[in-house]
Design a protein around this motif. Structure first.
Motif, PDB file in Angstrom:
ATOM      1  N   GLN A   1      22.964 -21.832  49.141  1.00  0.00           N
ATOM      2  CA  GLN A   1      22.505 -20.807  50.066  1.00  0.00           C
ATOM      3  C   GLN A   1      21.158 -21.176  50.688  1.00  0.00           C
ATOM      4  O   GLN A   1      20.900 -20.930  51.862  1.00  0.00           O
ATOM      5  N   ILE A   2      20.262 -21.789  49.870  1.00  0.00           N
ATOM      6  CA  ILE A   2      18.956 -22.197  50.380  1.00  0.00           C
ATOM      7  C   ILE A   2      19.108 -23.253  51.457  1.00  0.00           C
ATOM      8  O   ILE A   2      18.478 -23.199  52.513  1.00  0.00           O
ATOM      9  N   LEU A   3      19.984 -24.258  51.197  1.00  0.00           N
ATOM     10  CA  LEU A   3      20.216 -25.303  52.191  1.00  0.00           C
ATOM     11  C   LEU A   3      20.819 -24.726  53.458  1.00  0.00           C
ATOM     12  O   LEU A   3      20.498 -25.152  54.564  1.00  0.00           O
ATOM     13  N   ALA A   4      21.706 -23.738  53.289  1.00  0.00           N
ATOM     14  CA  ALA A   4      22.328 -23.122  54.460  1.00  0.00           C
ATOM     15  C   ALA A   4      21.301 -22.354  55.283  1.00  0.00           C
ATOM     16  O   ALA A   4      21.350 -22.329  56.512  1.00  0.00           O
ATOM     17  N   GLU A   5      20.327 -21.700  54.569  1.00  0.00           N
ATOM     18  CA  GLU A   5      19.302 -20.974  55.289  1.00  0.00           C
ATOM     19  C   GLU A   5      18.370 -21.922  56.037  1.00  0.00           C
ATOM     20  O   GLU A   5      17.896 -21.631  57.122  1.00  0.00           O
ATOM     21  N   LYS A   6      18.096 -23.095  55.438  1.00  0.00           N
ATOM     22  CA  LYS A   6      17.196 -24.045  56.062  1.00  0.00           C
ATOM     23  C   LYS A   6      17.861 -24.851  57.167  1.00  0.00           C
ATOM     24  O   LYS A   6      17.190 -25.483  57.963  1.00  0.00           O
ATOM     25  N   LYS A   7      19.195 -24.855  57.201  1.00  0.00           N
ATOM     26  CA  LYS A   7      19.908 -25.632  58.201  1.00  0.00           C
ATOM     27  C   LYS A   7      19.652 -25.052  59.584  1.00  0.00           C
ATOM     28  O   LYS A   7      19.858 -23.858  59.812  1.00  0.00           O
ATOM     29  N   PRO A   8      19.157 -25.840  60.542  1.00  0.00           N
ATOM     30  CA  PRO A   8      18.832 -25.305  61.864  1.00  0.00           C
ATOM     31  C   PRO A   8      20.076 -24.865  62.611  1.00  0.00           C
ATOM     32  O   PRO A   8      21.155 -25.437  62.450  1.00  0.00           O
ATOM     33  N   SER A   9      19.933 -23.828  63.413  1.00  0.00           N
ATOM     34  CA  SER A   9      21.061 -23.298  64.179  1.00  0.00           C
ATOM     35  C   SER A   9      21.099 -23.949  65.548  1.00  0.00           C
ATOM     36  O   SER A   9      20.103 -23.966  66.269  1.00  0.00           O
ATOM     37  N   GLY A  10      22.250 -24.467  65.915  1.00  0.00           N
ATOM     38  CA  GLY A  10      22.431 -25.050  67.227  1.00  0.00           C
ATOM     39  C   GLY A  10      21.971 -26.490  67.302  1.00  0.00           C
ATOM     40  O   GLY A  10      21.177 -26.952  66.482  1.00  0.00           O
ATOM     41  N   PRO A  11      22.466 -27.213  68.323  1.00  0.00           N
ATOM     42  CA  PRO A  11      22.083 -28.622  68.461  1.00  0.00           C
ATOM     43  C   PRO A  11      20.613 -28.823  68.778  1.00  0.00           C
ATOM     44  O   PRO A  11      20.002 -29.786  68.317  1.00  0.00           O
ATOM     45  N   ILE A  12      20.001 -27.913  69.554  1.00  0.00           N
ATOM     46  CA  ILE A  12      18.577 -28.063  69.885  1.00  0.00           C
ATOM     47  C   ILE A  12      17.725 -27.951  68.628  1.00  0.00           C
ATOM     48  O   ILE A  12      16.797 -28.745  68.403  1.00  0.00           O
ATOM     49  N   GLY A  13      18.042 -26.962  67.777  1.00  0.00           N
ATOM     50  CA  GLY A  13      17.305 -26.809  66.538  1.00  0.00           C
ATOM     51  C   GLY A  13      17.464 -27.999  65.622  1.00  0.00           C
ATOM     52  O   GLY A  13      16.510 -28.414  64.952  1.00  0.00           O
ATOM     53  N   ARG A  14      18.656 -28.590  65.605  1.00  0.00           N
ATOM     54  CA  ARG A  14      18.890 -29.760  64.747  1.00  0.00           C
ATOM     55  C   ARG A  14      18.084 -30.953  65.227  1.00  0.00           C
ATOM     56  O   ARG A  14      17.493 -31.689  64.437  1.00  0.00           O
ATOM     57  N   TRP A  15      18.035 -31.158  66.556  1.00  0.00           N
ATOM     58  CA  TRP A  15      17.263 -32.279  67.101  1.00  0.00           C
ATOM     59  C   TRP A  15      15.768 -32.071  66.912  1.00  0.00           C
ATOM     60  O   TRP A  15      15.025 -33.020  66.622  1.00  0.00           O
ATOM     61  N   LEU A  16      15.304 -30.831  67.057  1.00  0.00           N
ATOM     62  CA  LEU A  16      13.885 -30.554  66.818  1.00  0.00           C
ATOM     63  C   LEU A  16      13.512 -30.767  65.362  1.00  0.00           C
ATOM     64  O   LEU A  16      12.412 -31.238  65.044  1.00  0.00           O
ATOM     65  N   THR A  17      14.437 -30.423  64.462  1.00  0.00           N
ATOM     66  CA  THR A  17      14.182 -30.656  63.042  1.00  0.00           C
ATOM     67  C   THR A  17      14.076 -32.147  62.743  1.00  0.00           C
ATOM     68  O   THR A  17      13.191 -32.590  61.996  1.00  0.00           O
ATOM     69  N   MET A  18      14.956 -32.939  63.333  1.00  0.00           N
ATOM     70  CA  MET A  18      14.884 -34.384  63.127  1.00  0.00           C
ATOM     71  C   MET A  18      13.624 -34.973  63.742  1.00  0.00           C
ATOM     72  O   MET A  18      13.033 -35.906  63.198  1.00  0.00           O
ATOM     73  N   LEU A  19      13.205 -34.421  64.886  1.00  0.00           N
ATOM     74  CA  LEU A  19      11.977 -34.909  65.512  1.00  0.00           C
ATOM     75  C   LEU A  19      10.753 -34.563  64.675  1.00  0.00           C
ATOM     76  O   LEU A  19       9.840 -35.379  64.522  1.00  0.00           O
ATOM     77  N   TRP A  20      10.745 -33.357  64.107  1.00  0.00           N
ATOM     78  CA  TRP A  20       9.630 -32.948  63.264  1.00  0.00           C
ATOM     79  C   TRP A  20       9.582 -33.766  61.974  1.00  0.00           C
ATOM     80  O   TRP A  20       8.514 -33.906  61.362  1.00  0.00           O
ATOM     81  N   ALA A  21      10.720 -34.300  61.561  1.00  0.00           N
ATOM     82  CA  ALA A  21      10.756 -35.120  60.343  1.00  0.00           C
ATOM     83  C   ALA A  21       9.961 -36.404  60.504  1.00  0.00           C
ATOM     84  O   ALA A  21       9.450 -36.946  59.527  1.00  0.00           O
ATOM     85  N   ASP A  22       9.854 -36.905  61.728  1.00  0.00           N
ATOM     86  CA  ASP A  22       9.044 -38.098  62.013  1.00  0.00           C
ATOM     87  C   ASP A  22       7.824 -37.639  62.805  1.00  0.00           C
ATOM     88  O   ASP A  22       7.886 -37.430  64.008  1.00  0.00           O
ATOM     89  N   LYS A  23       6.706 -37.478  62.102  1.00  0.00           N
ATOM     90  CA  LYS A  23       5.516 -36.896  62.732  1.00  0.00           C
ATOM     91  C   LYS A  23       4.998 -37.759  63.880  1.00  0.00           C
ATOM     92  O   LYS A  23       4.558 -37.235  64.910  1.00  0.00           O
ATOM     93  N   LEU A  24       5.030 -39.080  63.724  1.00  0.00           N
ATOM     94  CA  LEU A  24       4.555 -39.948  64.799  1.00  0.00           C
ATOM     95  C   LEU A  24       5.413 -39.782  66.052  1.00  0.00           C
ATOM     96  O   LEU A  24       4.895 -39.699  67.171  1.00  0.00           O
ATOM     97  N   ALA A  25       6.731 -39.719  65.867  1.00  0.00           N
ATOM     98  CA  ALA A  25       7.626 -39.517  67.001  1.00  0.00           C
ATOM     99  C   ALA A  25       7.426 -38.139  67.620  1.00  0.00           C
ATOM    100  O   ALA A  25       7.521 -37.980  68.847  1.00  0.00           O
ATOM    101  N   PHE A  26       7.131 -37.146  66.791  1.00  0.00           N
ATOM    102  CA  PHE A  26       6.918 -35.790  67.305  1.00  0.00           C
ATOM    103  C   PHE A  26       5.697 -35.746  68.223  1.00  0.00           C
ATOM    104  O   PHE A  26       5.757 -35.216  69.336  1.00  0.00           O
ATOM    105  N   PHE A  27       4.581 -36.308  67.767  1.00  0.00           N
ATOM    106  CA  PHE A  27       3.378 -36.290  68.594  1.00  0.00           C
ATOM    107  C   PHE A  27       3.528 -37.218  69.803  1.00  0.00           C
ATOM    108  O   PHE A  27       2.933 -36.963  70.858  1.00  0.00           O
ATOM    109  N   ALA A  28       4.323 -38.283  69.660  1.00  0.00           N
ATOM    110  CA  ALA A  28       4.602 -39.147  70.812  1.00  0.00           C
ATOM    111  C   ALA A  28       5.395 -38.385  71.868  1.00  0.00           C
ATOM    112  O   ALA A  28       5.093 -38.463  73.068  1.00  0.00           O
ATOM    113  N   ALA A  29       6.397 -37.629  71.427  1.00  0.00           N
ATOM    114  CA  ALA A  29       7.181 -36.823  72.371  1.00  0.00           C
ATOM    115  C   ALA A  29       6.323 -35.742  73.008  1.00  0.00           C
ATOM    116  O   ALA A  29       6.469 -35.447  74.205  1.00  0.00           O
ATOM    117  N   LEU A  30       5.405 -35.155  72.236  1.00  0.00           N
ATOM    118  CA  LEU A  30       4.511 -34.140  72.782  1.00  0.00           C
ATOM    119  C   LEU A  30       3.591 -34.729  73.849  1.00  0.00           C
ATOM    120  O   LEU A  30       3.389 -34.132  74.914  1.00  0.00           O
TER     121      LEU A  30
END
Length: 306
Positions: free
Chosen positions: A5-34
């Motif tokens: 249930q915890i994993l399901a709650e943390k799972k991002p909703s929608g493709p945009i949320g999933r891509w943002l989660t993956m981007l946030w996982a790599d901090k250097l890539a996140f700030f580069a994209a910003l």
């Protein structure tokens, strides 16, 4: 059950949320994209908001030093030899720099990918002629070829885009052909042939989607190279000419004042370095995010950080 249930709650909703989660996982890539998003916004809205200020001369403020805001916030990076605020000029110059690089990459990727698809899937003599054409273009150093052509022709935006696009076509041509030669032997392509799918349907509906992530990664890296090539040509004086503004041209205009006004070349040069570095970091993230066999690393890390 609770862990599920915890994993399901943390799972991002929608493709945009999933891509943002993956981007946030790599901090250097996140700030580069910003940072690249900020550059894109400057390129889109900078000339509309600041073009008049960036071109207005103020001889009383010639070579004004940076971090002095007595003349206004736009002078925080200093002023050039004609008293124009460098911050406004760097923002306005982003449009021409990004526009030339984007147009060259788009043209070379479309043409190179199309030729690579034909050369990789077709078994006719046309495929061999296409590869020989790519070999001829690659036999010349790309920057040297651009210098020779632009020296003979008028250094306009159209000519710069055309020359840079032609020199980058073999990159996409050879990559696409190599990928197609491997993908066309897979079972799903053979099954499409057996079911009577047409040539164009196999190429565009079965092969191209498989190799598209690789092409996106290469295009991101190539964008940085083309931007550096345009800046080099402008620095040499055969790129975009004044009164237009690019980062490379600003570096060239500040070269005579390096000993007493280093900031004239430093700030546009820093913009080139940061943009190139951000593109390289983002391309490394794209290489993982677009690969289904490695994407789970970013997804798991993103859930853990979230």
């Amino acid at each position: 059950m609770a862990d599920t249930q915890i994993l399901a709650e943390k799972k991002p909703s929608g493709p945009i949320g999933r891509w943002l989660t993956m981007l946030w996982a790599d901090k250097l890539a996140f700030f580069a994209a910003l940072f690249l998003l900020i550059v894109l916004l400057c390129a889109l809205f900078g000339p509309f908001l600041l073009e008049a200020i960036a071109t207005k001369q103020n001889l009383r403020g010639r070579n004004a030093p940076p971090f002095d805001i007595t003349r206004g916030m736009l002078y925080v990076l200093g002023a050039d030899a004609l008293g124009r605020p460098l911050l406004a000029r760097v923002i306005v110059a982003a449009q021409n720099t990004i526009l030339v690089a984007a147009a060259a990459v788009l043209a070379s990727s479309v043409v190179g990918t199309a030729l690579g698809l034909v050369a990789g899937y077709s078994r006719s003599s046309a495929a061999q002629w296409i590869m020989r054409l790519g070999d001829v273009i690659m036999s010349f150093p790309s920057l040297l070829l651009a210098v020779i052509v632009l020296y003979m022709l008028e250094p306009s935006v159209t000519n710069i885009v055309l020359v840079l696009a032609i020199t980058r076509i073999p990159i996409y041509l050879r990559t696409t052909r190599a990928e197609v030669l491997e993908v066309r032997e897979r079972m799903f392509v053979q099954a499409a042939k057996v079911m009577g799918a047409s040539y164009w349907r196999i190429v565009f509906h079965h092969i191209l989607p498989v190799i598209f992530p690789t092409l996106v990664t290469i295009a991101t890296l190539d964008f940085a190279f083309v931007m550096l090539a345009e800046s080099s040509l402008s620095f040499l004086g055969i790129g975009i000419q004044a009164p237009e503004i690019t980062w490379g041209l600003m570096v060239a205009q500040g070269r005579p004042y390096l000993t007493n006004a280093w900031w004239l070349s430093f700030w546009p040069g820093l913009a080139i370095i940061l943009t190139t570095l951000s593109l390289n970091l983002l391309s490394n993230w794209l290489r993982i995010a677009l690969d289904p066999t490695q994407r789970w690393r970013l997804e798991m890390r993103g859930r853990k950080n979230g």
